[in-house]
Scaffold this active site. Structure first.
Site, short mmCIF file in Angstrom:
data_model
loop_
_atom_site.label_atom_id
_atom_site.label_comp_id
_atom_site.label_asym_id
_atom_site.label_seq_id
_atom_site.Cartn_x
_atom_site.Cartn_y
_atom_site.Cartn_z
CG HIS A 16 -36.43 0.14 19.97
ND1 HIS A 16 -37.06 -0.18 18.80
CD2 HIS A 16 -35.34 -0.66 20.02
CE1 HIS A 16 -36.39 -1.12 18.16
NE2 HIS A 16 -35.33 -1.43 18.89
CG HIS A 18 -33.33 -5.01 22.04
ND1 HIS A 18 -34.05 -5.99 21.41
CD2 HIS A 18 -33.30 -3.95 21.19
CE1 HIS A 18 -34.44 -5.57 20.21
NE2 HIS A 18 -34.00 -4.33 20.06
CG ASP A 20 -31.09 -9.61 24.29
OD1 ASP A 20 -31.56 -8.48 24.05
OD2 ASP A 20 -31.10 -10.54 23.45
N GLY A 178 -34.19 -8.96 14.57
CA GLY A 178 -33.17 -9.74 13.89
C GLY A 178 -32.86 -9.13 12.54
CG HIS A 205 -36.56 -4.33 15.25
ND1 HIS A 205 -37.26 -4.80 16.34
CD2 HIS A 205 -35.40 -3.80 15.72
CE1 HIS A 205 -36.54 -4.57 17.43
NE2 HIS A 205 -35.42 -3.96 17.09
CD GLU A 208 -31.42 -1.43 13.34
OE1 GLU A 208 -30.56 -1.16 14.20
OE2 GLU A 208 -32.19 -2.40 13.45
CG ASP A 310 -31.36 -0.69 19.50
OD1 ASP A 310 -32.24 -1.54 19.73
OD2 ASP A 310 -30.62 -0.74 18.51
#
Length: 374
Positions: A16, A18, A20, A178, A205, A208, A310
């Site tokens: 996991h 990202h 970006d 998101g 996701h 969370e 993350d």
């Protein structure tokens, strides 16, 4: 904090992360200059790195997500995407990661007229370049991509079709991401049903910033193979009649005192992997500290826990830093890290024989050499 060299040298598996959320600050500044992006809060590299961490360190998932407008803003050309992906692979490899699944949302990189296919192909080319350069530097790594659809948008089926189209070309699975609240995974049932028909892999996701209903829908309605974060599963753990989700330090309880609710028991019994990222969860308010993070209790209860980054830029972190903090502040041992790493490799979205080879040929020898008992 100082990360010990022996921790950096441990073989790691990352499920996991990202794309970006892991740019080098220097790269953000240079790409902004090249593209004419003028929205950065500062062009001083050191100050920018600090700004990302401070802006993300707010205790709010929504505020945390705002930082991505700048990284995504400079990732709008094929050259920029290739560079970011290449540097991602090299940075992870230098940190001891031997296998990584890095996710990104192709739909967020269309502002300069790239097609979805051009985005995927540019990122894939960058990962292959990064793998080659990492191997030349003595740090072999394998990187695959997870294609993400945004929960609030309507492109999930289109992104799922890309996963199937490119699954033999560096794409290993699908994800939705998101804000959870107000955007349940059931909005994207068509995409998940398509992926299941095509025997394709996906994670969601869930759990969370939102609670048990998000986890339940992800598993029971959508068929998620893994849970992105899943921290709120602690709401279905009890001591007496009290949910540990109401306690500031669920990690302080002994596993023998804890009763599992029906959903938690199902997640554990069916070995659904939890893609947990302690530093990120602390930033977004999903946990109070490493010592209080549910990951340790869930480990003791034998959930299939994995350790992840993350967003390395926003959290100022790395896999080695996450592991070092678990050792120093949460009482973990090398054996625990080996167990979590093996969990992650077992849960990866690549063929079984390839997972097994990495476990037997890379992970076990690496931890044996470091003194883990296995």
């Amino acid at each position: 904090m100082d990360v010990r060299p022996e921790v950096i040298g441990l073989p790691k598996v990352l499920l996991h992360d990202h794309l970006d959320g892991g740019l080098r600050p220097q790269t953000v500044v240079e790409l902004a200059e090249q593209s004419g992006y003028d929205q950065l809060p500062t062009t001083d590299v050191a100050e920018l790195g600090t700004w990302f961490r401070d802006a993300a360190d707010s205790g709010s998932l929504e505020r945390y997500l705002e930082t991505f407008s700048h990284t995504v803003g400079v990732m709008q050309t094929a050259d920029a995407l290739r560079r970011v992906a290449s540097e991602c692979a090299q940075d992870l490899a230098a940190d001891g990661v031997v296998y990584a699944e890095v996710r990104y949302a192709p739909e967020q990189h269309l502002e300069r007229d790239l097609s979805l296919e051009e985005v995927v192909e540019a990122v894939s080319a960058g990962f292959r370049e990064g793998e080659r350069l990492a191997a030349e530097a003595g740090h072999p790594i394998r990187v695959t991509a997870l294609l993400t659809a945004m929960r609030h948008a309507a492109k999930s089926t289109e992104i799922a079709e890309l996963v199937v189209r490119y699954r033999d070309d560096g794409v290993s699975g699908f994800d939705i991401a998101g804000a959870e609240a107000g955007f349940p995974p059931t909005r994207h049932l068509d995409a998940f049903e398509y992926l299941r028909r095509e025997n394709a892999h996906f994670t969601i996701h869930a759990g969370e910033a939102f609670g048990l209903p998000s986890i339940w829908e992800a598993i029971q309605w959508c068929g998620a193979e893994r849970l992105g974060h899943g921290v709120r599963i602690v709401d279905d753990l009890f001591v007496g009649d009290r949910s540990l989700g109401d306690d500031d330090a669920p990690g302080a309880f002994e596993s023998g005192d804890v009763r599992l609710g029906r959903l938690a028991a199902y997640v554990r019994d069916t070995r659904i992997p939890l893609e947990m990222a302690p530093s990120s969860n602390i930033q977004t308010g999903a946990a109070k500290s490493f010592a209080a993070h549910p990951i340790s209790l869930l480990k003791e209860l034998r959930f299939r826990v994995t350790v992840n980054t993350d967003n390395r830029l926003m959290s100022g972190t790395s896999m080695s830093r996450e592991m070092q903090l678990l050792l120093d502040e949460a009482g973990w041992s090398l054996d625990d890290l080996r167990w979590a790493t093996t969990n992650a490799m077992k849960s990866a979205f690549i063929p079984f024989d390839e997972r097994l080879a990495l476990i037997d040929d890379v992970i076990k020898p690496g931890y044996d050499a470091a003194g883990a008992r296995g």
